[in-house]
Design a protein around this motif. Structure first.
Motif, PDB file in Angstrom:
ATOM      1  N   LEU A 145      39.261  11.770  19.757  1.00  0.00           N
ATOM      2  CA  LEU A 145      39.138  10.458  20.374  1.00  0.00           C
ATOM      3  C   LEU A 145      40.331   9.601  19.985  1.00  0.00           C
ATOM      4  O   LEU A 145      40.698   9.522  18.816  1.00  0.00           O
ATOM      5  N   ARG A 146      40.900   8.955  20.972  1.00  0.00           N
ATOM      6  CA  ARG A 146      42.012   8.041  20.730  1.00  0.00           C
ATOM      7  C   ARG A 146      41.547   6.655  21.137  1.00  0.00           C
ATOM      8  O   ARG A 146      41.336   6.388  22.318  1.00  0.00           O
ATOM      9  N   GLU A 147      41.396   5.783  20.175  1.00  0.00           N
ATOM     10  CA  GLU A 147      40.912   4.438  20.441  1.00  0.00           C
ATOM     11  C   GLU A 147      41.914   3.439  19.876  1.00  0.00           C
ATOM     12  O   GLU A 147      41.655   2.767  18.891  1.00  0.00           O
ATOM     13  N   SER A 148      43.043   3.340  20.518  1.00  0.00           N
ATOM     14  CA  SER A 148      44.096   2.469  20.027  1.00  0.00           C
ATOM     15  C   SER A 148      44.434   1.431  21.080  1.00  0.00           C
ATOM     16  O   SER A 148      45.189   1.693  22.014  1.00  0.00           O
ATOM     17  N   GLY A 149      43.874   0.269  20.967  1.00  0.00           N
ATOM     18  CA  GLY A 149      44.219  -0.831  21.863  1.00  0.00           C
ATOM     19  C   GLY A 149      43.732  -0.618  23.277  1.00  0.00           C
ATOM     20  O   GLY A 149      42.710   0.011  23.529  1.00  0.00           O
ATOM     21  N   SER A 150      44.493  -1.121  24.229  1.00  0.00           N
ATOM     22  CA  SER A 150      44.081  -1.079  25.633  1.00  0.00           C
ATOM     23  C   SER A 150      44.656   0.117  26.383  1.00  0.00           C
ATOM     24  O   SER A 150      44.414   0.265  27.571  1.00  0.00           O
ATOM     25  N   SER A 151      45.413   0.965  25.701  1.00  0.00           N
ATOM     26  CA  SER A 151      46.058   2.090  26.374  1.00  0.00           C
ATOM     27  C   SER A 151      45.208   3.353  26.345  1.00  0.00           C
ATOM     28  O   SER A 151      45.719   4.443  26.449  1.00  0.00           O
ATOM     29  N   VAL A 152      43.894   3.193  26.196  1.00  0.00           N
ATOM     30  CA  VAL A 152      43.003   4.341  26.113  1.00  0.00           C
ATOM     31  C   VAL A 152      42.494   4.668  27.513  1.00  0.00           C
ATOM     32  O   VAL A 152      41.596   4.034  28.023  1.00  0.00           O
ATOM     33  N   ARG A 153      43.087   5.657  28.119  1.00  0.00           N
ATOM     34  CA  ARG A 153      42.672   6.086  29.453  1.00  0.00           C
ATOM     35  C   ARG A 153      42.838   7.589  29.539  1.00  0.00           C
ATOM     36  O   ARG A 153      43.625   8.188  28.822  1.00  0.00           O
ATOM     37  N   GLY A 154      42.108   8.200  30.454  1.00  0.00           N
ATOM     38  CA  GLY A 154      42.248   9.630  30.661  1.00  0.00           C
ATOM     39  C   GLY A 154      41.302  10.428  29.798  1.00  0.00           C
ATOM     40  O   GLY A 154      40.443   9.902  29.098  1.00  0.00           O
ATOM     41  N   ARG A 155      41.458  11.717  29.868  1.00  0.00           N
ATOM     42  CA  ARG A 155      40.595  12.636  29.125  1.00  0.00           C
ATOM     43  C   ARG A 155      41.014  12.715  27.673  1.00  0.00           C
ATOM     44  O   ARG A 155      42.188  12.607  27.348  1.00  0.00           O
ATOM     45  N   ALA A 156      40.042  12.963  26.828  1.00  0.00           N
ATOM     46  CA  ALA A 156      40.328  13.166  25.417  1.00  0.00           C
ATOM     47  C   ALA A 156      40.791  14.616  25.232  1.00  0.00           C
ATOM     48  O   ALA A 156      40.151  15.540  25.718  1.00  0.00           O
ATOM     49  N   PRO A 157      41.899  14.826  24.531  1.00  0.00           N
ATOM     50  CA  PRO A 157      42.374  16.198  24.317  1.00  0.00           C
ATOM     51  C   PRO A 157      41.542  16.903  23.255  1.00  0.00           C
ATOM     52  O   PRO A 157      40.879  16.257  22.447  1.00  0.00           O
ATOM     53  N   ILE A 158      41.594  18.236  23.251  1.00  0.00           N
ATOM     54  CA  ILE A 158      40.870  18.973  22.219  1.00  0.00           C
ATOM     55  C   ILE A 158      41.654  18.904  20.917  1.00  0.00           C
ATOM     56  O   ILE A 158      42.865  18.728  20.911  1.00  0.00           O
ATOM     57  N   SER A 159      40.921  19.050  19.829  1.00  0.00           N
ATOM     58  CA  SER A 159      41.521  19.037  18.509  1.00  0.00           C
ATOM     59  C   SER A 159      42.258  20.349  18.274  1.00  0.00           C
ATOM     60  O   SER A 159      41.846  21.394  18.740  1.00  0.00           O
ATOM     61  N   LYS A 160      43.336  20.296  17.538  1.00  0.00           N
ATOM     62  CA  LYS A 160      44.101  21.501  17.200  1.00  0.00           C
ATOM     63  C   LYS A 160      43.914  21.870  15.731  1.00  0.00           C
ATOM     64  O   LYS A 160      44.721  22.576  15.154  1.00  0.00           O
ATOM     65  N   VAL A 161      42.817  21.410  15.115  1.00  0.00           N
ATOM     66  CA  VAL A 161      42.619  21.585  13.691  1.00  0.00           C
ATOM     67  C   VAL A 161      42.057  22.951  13.335  1.00  0.00           C
ATOM     68  O   VAL A 161      42.383  23.508  12.311  1.00  0.00           O
ATOM     69  N   GLY A 162      41.224  23.519  14.187  1.00  0.00           N
ATOM     70  CA  GLY A 162      40.519  24.761  13.859  1.00  0.00           C
ATOM     71  C   GLY A 162      41.374  26.011  13.961  1.00  0.00           C
ATOM     72  O   GLY A 162      42.600  25.971  13.932  1.00  0.00           O
ATOM     73  N   ASN A 163      40.703  27.127  14.140  1.00  0.00           N
ATOM     74  CA  ASN A 163      41.338  28.433  14.167  1.00  0.00           C
ATOM     75  C   ASN A 163      42.085  28.646  15.491  1.00  0.00           C
ATOM     76  O   ASN A 163      41.484  28.750  16.547  1.00  0.00           O
ATOM     77  N   ARG A 164      43.396  28.712  15.421  1.00  0.00           N
ATOM     78  CA  ARG A 164      44.241  28.815  16.610  1.00  0.00           C
ATOM     79  C   ARG A 164      44.008  30.118  17.377  1.00  0.00           C
ATOM     80  O   ARG A 164      43.964  30.138  18.600  1.00  0.00           O
ATOM     81  N   LYS A 165      43.851  31.215  16.653  1.00  0.00           N
ATOM     82  CA  LYS A 165      43.672  32.519  17.305  1.00  0.00           C
ATOM     83  C   LYS A 165      42.352  32.576  18.066  1.00  0.00           C
ATOM     84  O   LYS A 165      42.293  33.119  19.170  1.00  0.00           O
ATOM     85  N   LEU A 166      41.286  32.016  17.487  1.00  0.00           N
ATOM     86  CA  LEU A 166      39.997  31.998  18.182  1.00  0.00           C
ATOM     87  C   LEU A 166      40.048  31.117  19.422  1.00  0.00           C
ATOM     88  O   LEU A 166      39.467  31.446  20.450  1.00  0.00           O
ATOM     89  N   ARG A 167      40.750  29.985  19.324  1.00  0.00           N
ATOM     90  CA  ARG A 167      40.882  29.092  20.483  1.00  0.00           C
ATOM     91  C   ARG A 167      41.620  29.808  21.620  1.00  0.00           C
ATOM     92  O   ARG A 167      41.215  29.734  22.780  1.00  0.00           O
ATOM     93  N   LYS A 168      42.668  30.539  21.303  1.00  0.00           N
ATOM     94  CA  LYS A 168      43.409  31.281  22.325  1.00  0.00           C
ATOM     95  C   LYS A 168      42.556  32.385  22.939  1.00  0.00           C
ATOM     96  O   LYS A 168      42.604  32.618  24.150  1.00  0.00           O
ATOM     97  N   LEU A 169      41.767  33.060  22.100  1.00  0.00           N
ATOM     98  CA  LEU A 169      40.873  34.103  22.598  1.00  0.00           C
ATOM     99  C   LEU A 169      39.827  33.529  23.542  1.00  0.00           C
ATOM    100  O   LEU A 169      39.552  34.100  24.598  1.00  0.00           O
ATOM    101  N   LEU A 170      39.246  32.381  23.192  1.00  0.00           N
ATOM    102  CA  LEU A 170      38.271  31.731  24.079  1.00  0.00           C
ATOM    103  C   LEU A 170      38.907  31.355  25.412  1.00  0.00           C
ATOM    104  O   LEU A 170      38.300  31.508  26.467  1.00  0.00           O
ATOM    105  N   PHE A 171      40.139  30.848  25.361  1.00  0.00           N
ATOM    106  CA  PHE A 171      40.822  30.473  26.597  1.00  0.00           C
ATOM    107  C   PHE A 171      41.054  31.708  27.473  1.00  0.00           C
ATOM    108  O   PHE A 171      40.834  31.653  28.689  1.00  0.00           O
ATOM    109  N   LEU A 172      41.474  32.816  26.886  1.00  0.00           N
ATOM    110  CA  LEU A 172      41.708  34.025  27.668  1.00  0.00           C
ATOM    111  C   LEU A 172      40.416  34.536  28.305  1.00  0.00           C
ATOM    112  O   LEU A 172      40.416  34.976  29.458  1.00  0.00           O
TER     113      LEU A 172
END
Length: 73
Positions: A20-47
């Motif tokens: 979540l990005r809640e900084s002032g009035s420029s908060v618009r659009g979709r919230a991006p996914i976090s890149k904190v977790g396991n990168r390899k599992l995220r790529k596997l899920l996407f595939l």
């Protein structure tokens, strides 16, 4: 490895939680996914998601229905 006891913990491990990005009035659009977790599992899920949306007839119908409603895919 620590025990995963709740659904939010599992989502964090797979790195599919939203940032979540809640900084002032420029908060618009979709919230991006976090890149904190396991990168390899995220790529596997996407595939898996990508292949299912292209080759699996049942999933392709669900994907089209969601996209036609204007939802994010």
């Amino acid at each position: 490895m620590n025990k995963i006891e709740t659904a939010p913990q599992l989502c964090s491990y797979f790195s599919i939680t939203l940032t979540l990005r809640e900084s002032g009035s420029s908060v618009r659009g979709r919230a991006p996914i976090s890149k904190v977790g396991n990168r390899k599992l995220r790529k596997l899920l996407f595939l898996c998601y990508f292949n299912a949306s292209k080759h699996n007839k049942t999933y392709r119908a669900v994907f089209a229905r969601i996209a036609n409603k204007g939802k994010s895919t």
